[in-house]
Design a protein around this motif. Sequence first.
Motif, short mmCIF file in Angstrom:
data_model
loop_
_atom_site.label_atom_id
_atom_site.label_comp_id
_atom_site.label_asym_id
_atom_site.label_seq_id
_atom_site.Cartn_x
_atom_site.Cartn_y
_atom_site.Cartn_z
N MET A 1 1.10 -0.94 -0.13
CA MET A 1 0.29 -0.01 -0.11
C MET A 1 0.62 0.99 0.58
SD MET A 1 -3.12 1.38 2.72
CE MET A 1 -4.33 0.00 2.37
N LYS A 2 0.73 2.20 -0.37
CA LYS A 2 1.59 3.71 -0.93
C LYS A 2 0.94 4.30 0.61
CE LYS A 2 2.28 6.99 -3.72
NZ LYS A 2 1.49 8.36 -4.96
N GLN A 3 2.35 4.71 1.01
CA GLN A 3 2.51 5.21 2.08
C GLN A 3 2.31 7.07 2.11
OE1 GLN A 3 4.99 4.36 4.58
NE2 GLN A 3 4.08 6.15 6.19
N LEU A 4 1.29 6.88 2.66
CA LEU A 4 0.42 9.08 2.76
C LEU A 4 1.27 9.67 3.95
CD1 LEU A 4 -4.00 7.80 2.04
CD2 LEU A 4 -1.91 8.17 0.38
N GLY A 5 0.86 10.84 3.41
CA GLY A 5 1.56 11.41 4.28
C GLY A 5 1.14 12.62 5.11
N LYS A 6 1.18 13.00 6.18
CA LYS A 6 0.48 13.15 7.99
C LYS A 6 0.57 14.86 7.82
CE LYS A 6 0.31 13.36 12.44
NZ LYS A 6 0.75 13.09 13.80
N GLY A 140 5.04 16.29 6.02
CA GLY A 140 6.13 16.18 5.93
C GLY A 140 6.52 17.53 6.13
#
Length: 314
Positions: A1-6, A140
């Motif tokens: 799964m693609k990492q998402l930013g916060k 980020g």
Amino acid sequence: MKQLGKLEKIEDLRSIWKHEAKDFTPWLAEEENLSMLSEAIGIDIVLEEQESNVGEFSVDVFASEESTGRKIIIENQLEDTNHDQLGKIITYASGKDAEVIIWIVKRARDEHKQAIEWLNNHTDDQCAFFLIEIELWRIGKSEPAVKFNIVERPNDWAKSMKKSSSLTQGGAQKLDFWQQFIEYNQANNGIYAKSRPTSDAWIGKSIKGIPATNVNLVITKDNCRIEAYINSGNQEKNKSIFDALITQKDAIEQEYGSSLTWQRLDDKVTCRIYEDRPLSYINEDDRQAIFQFFCDATNRMLASFGHQAKLFKK
């Protein structure tokens, strides 16, 4: 799964803009940033001056509304609202005869929200008070992004009801005409698609690069007129702008596609360069022809005069 930013909120606005006058105001005055503010509040803001004098003091940004010419003041506060600043914006609005007052802050206190709401509810439809909180966000290590949150704004519905009930027959007819004209622009991707209807006899657009000059659309019972309207408030300055433009009369008229009437009024402050047509806004059968003329002529006049902005570069 693609990492998402916060998504992270930047609480310290002064980590980006250390000083209101030296950092934030110049940033806000840039065209792309004023455009963001314009989009947020629904008013086309055109910069007139930064740190504009009001007696011994100065307002952060002095501007105008493109379609109506209403004067705008913007006061910035990278902290919580306070009584002192509320008093200043009233003083600055009075000194600049402003009808749109925008107060941009880090956080709006409840008592000042109530004060701005009260002002909107107890002034006429020409006045508009906006209280706006500014936020900064990043994902980020990305560049910060700005968000304008409108805390208080005019109750347009209530004010329009107040206005419509007090309009003369002529004012109501003008309001109806401009409403139809804006709807025509919306249906045809016209330049006035986002303008606000008015009961005045004119609306306009500023000509970028030429000081104190708008392209105005004017309606009367006997004709309609498009004009480059020069009004800096200073007669000598108006004449100097007019004299510079008239040196390019042939080039302007050739690009515009028609001859124009060049009118310098020695006994008045303003100057105008215009074309008119014998069409009346009161006559419903004339309205489509007026709409077409206004839209086509506005594009041609903005282009033909806009290409002469080089005359005014320092």
